[in-house]
Design a protein around this motif. Sequence first.
Motif, short mmCIF file in Angstrom:
data_model
loop_
_atom_site.label_atom_id
_atom_site.label_comp_id
_atom_site.label_asym_id
_atom_site.label_seq_id
_atom_site.Cartn_x
_atom_site.Cartn_y
_atom_site.Cartn_z
N PRO A 148 0.82 -1.22 0.00
CA PRO A 148 0.00 0.00 0.00
C PRO A 148 0.85 1.26 0.00
O PRO A 148 2.02 1.24 0.38
CB PRO A 148 -0.80 -0.13 1.30
CG PRO A 148 0.00 -1.03 2.16
CD PRO A 148 0.71 -1.98 1.25
N ILE A 149 0.24 2.37 -0.42
CA ILE A 149 0.94 3.64 -0.44
C ILE A 149 1.21 4.11 0.99
O ILE A 149 0.51 3.73 1.94
CB ILE A 149 0.15 4.71 -1.21
CG1 ILE A 149 -1.23 4.94 -0.55
CG2 ILE A 149 -0.02 4.33 -2.65
CD1 ILE A 149 -2.00 6.10 -1.15
N SER A 150 2.23 4.94 1.15
CA SER A 150 2.62 5.43 2.46
C SER A 150 1.49 6.24 3.09
O SER A 150 0.74 6.94 2.40
CB SER A 150 3.87 6.29 2.33
OG SER A 150 4.29 6.77 3.59
N ARG A 151 1.40 6.17 4.41
CA ARG A 151 0.30 6.84 5.11
C ARG A 151 0.60 6.97 6.60
O ARG A 151 1.53 6.37 7.11
CB ARG A 151 -1.00 6.06 4.93
CG ARG A 151 -0.95 4.67 5.60
CD ARG A 151 -2.11 3.81 5.18
NE ARG A 151 -2.02 3.45 3.76
CZ ARG A 151 -3.03 2.98 3.04
NH1 ARG A 151 -4.22 2.81 3.60
NH2 ARG A 151 -2.87 2.67 1.78
N GLY A 152 -0.22 7.74 7.28
CA GLY A 152 -0.17 7.87 8.73
C GLY A 152 -1.58 7.98 9.27
O GLY A 152 -2.52 8.31 8.54
N GLY A 153 -1.76 7.72 10.56
CA GLY A 153 -3.08 7.79 11.17
C GLY A 153 -3.97 6.62 10.82
O GLY A 153 -5.20 6.68 11.02
N GLN A 154 -3.40 5.54 10.29
CA GLN A 154 -4.15 4.35 9.94
C GLN A 154 -4.38 3.50 11.20
O GLN A 154 -3.86 3.78 12.26
CB GLN A 154 -3.40 3.53 8.91
CG GLN A 154 -2.14 2.84 9.43
CD GLN A 154 -1.05 3.80 9.81
OE1 GLN A 154 -0.84 4.78 9.10
NE2 GLN A 154 -0.35 3.56 10.91
N PHE A 203 -8.89 9.20 9.12
CA PHE A 203 -7.65 8.85 9.81
C PHE A 203 -7.83 9.15 11.30
O PHE A 203 -8.83 9.73 11.72
CB PHE A 203 -6.45 9.62 9.24
CG PHE A 203 -6.45 11.10 9.52
CD1 PHE A 203 -5.55 11.66 10.41
CD2 PHE A 203 -7.35 11.94 8.88
CE1 PHE A 203 -5.55 13.02 10.66
CE2 PHE A 203 -7.35 13.30 9.12
CZ PHE A 203 -6.44 13.85 10.02
N ASP A 204 -6.86 8.70 12.11
CA ASP A 204 -6.90 8.86 13.57
C ASP A 204 -8.17 8.23 14.17
O ASP A 204 -8.76 8.75 15.11
CB ASP A 204 -6.80 10.33 13.97
CG ASP A 204 -5.40 10.88 13.81
OD1 ASP A 204 -4.49 10.08 13.52
OD2 ASP A 204 -5.20 12.10 13.96
N GLY A 220 -12.73 8.67 14.31
CA GLY A 220 -11.77 9.21 13.37
C GLY A 220 -12.27 10.51 12.79
O GLY A 220 -13.30 11.07 13.21
N CYS A 221 -11.57 11.04 11.81
CA CYS A 221 -11.97 12.33 11.26
C CYS A 221 -11.52 12.46 9.80
O CYS A 221 -10.64 11.74 9.33
CB CYS A 221 -11.39 13.49 12.07
SG CYS A 221 -9.59 13.59 12.03
N SER A 222 -12.19 13.37 9.11
CA SER A 222 -11.74 13.85 7.81
C SER A 222 -11.03 15.17 8.07
O SER A 222 -10.66 15.47 9.21
CB SER A 222 -12.93 14.03 6.87
OG SER A 222 -13.79 15.05 7.35
#
Length: 523
Positions: A148-154, A203-204, A220-222
Amino acid sequence: MGTEVFKGDLDSNCWPSDMAYDQWIALPISGSRPSARYKHAAIVADEKLYIAGGSRNGRHLSDIQVFDLRTLVWSALKLNMDPNPDNLEDSRSQAILPATSGHSLVKWENKLLVVAGHSKESSDYVTVWSIDLETQQCSIVKTSGKVPISRGGQSVSLSGFRLIMFGGEDTSRKLLNDIHILDLKTMTWDYVETMKTPPAPRFDHTAALHAERYLLIFGGCSHSTCFNDLHVLDLQTVEWSQPQIQGDLVTPRAGHAGITVDENWYIVGGGDNKSGASETLVLNMPKLVWSVLKRVNERDPLASEGLSLCSALVDGENYLIAFGGYNGKYNNEVFVLRPKPRDSARPKIFQSPAAAAAAASVSAAYALATKTEKKPNFTSTEDSNFQPVQIKSPLQDFTVEINSITAEKKTLESSLTEVKTENSRLKGDLEEMNNNLSELSKELHSVQGQLMAERSRCSKLETQIEELQKMLESLQSIEDEVRILQNQKFALERDMELASARTHERQNSGGIWQWIAGDARNP
């Protein structure tokens, strides 16, 4: 507003036995603490709490801190590079764990796996770092497949030998709601095509596994909205659903933390970018019922965003361990809660159709049996095998109906008692909120008074500054006049000196008249 977290004295040698149920306690720390932070990752292994990375003042952190739950002492884990070149994927593997935040931490066998997250050194795809707990060697894990592509808050959940990753925010701030699975035996990624309506990209959030089959996603949130919805993914049918939830009202939140103990999912902290979430929630996963377990003050560290929550087995009993977070300031305290054992009986919500039908048959048979009164088995002296027929009279039906009404009455009375208790608690909360509002109003008036005094003082200072400026301007004018007078004086003195010099010269020379007079005397 809530109740304060207990910060009493605990014996570090036997702190678990000193704790009451469902009460947050700040543990006493011996020695130094790690730097306060949020958006870190945490896991418990062998009665030790591991904290990896995080963020503080806009700066990512790269340290690994270890908290011993027995001695209540913090220490730093010094990482070593993997000396085996075969394990190196690229040049980044020769560096120690980079500064990262918004990542996930999972214990697999004797290793800690750091998955995804935001970092200045991040690549275009998700990176998995491995930390060996025995050798403390750190390296990048070689993965293959549909990375998968790089990400954060997953969110990353461990199911057997698989990691299930959902959502997050990529490096270009695009929100995601995809599902990826990493096989830890082959280190191969796979993308999961799901059916029906998935959760909105976010995320989060937090995620949990129930019965090794259902993946639950909460909150979580947008970029503009926080969520309080609950979504369920059936990992066998890969179908999303949004089941009906019962129990207490749950407010939207992001940046919260969650952990499962038995069939209960505990949620702590989070917020909506305006205020912190002060409730400690528990979701009975089979029944899908929310309950508020505990409330703290909104300024408490447990009402922070980006905190972590783990469970630890100490002396055969589970404890919740919370650390860090941000609620206007960064925190580094360790809080512990001893959850009270709860009913773990499985209802019929997460059952297969066959199991549900079988259960319904058993329930019907049991109901029929309870409505049939068993008469004494009278035996004839002439025929010992004689069994009388059981006769069901109208009185029996009436008795059963009375019993049913009595049971329903007891249920209603119990519900009424619970409602009264909840009303009493809400009244207490309302009184506390009114008291806090009164105190805040007094503080506001005091601050307004101080502000008015400061404004008056500033006005006086401005007046004094204007007067001083006028005085300075006047002083400059006087200096100019003095300079002119000095120049005039200098010119006058110079003229007087010249005049004096001429007079003296005439006196010495006699001038032309003296020469004419001399010629007249001497024709």
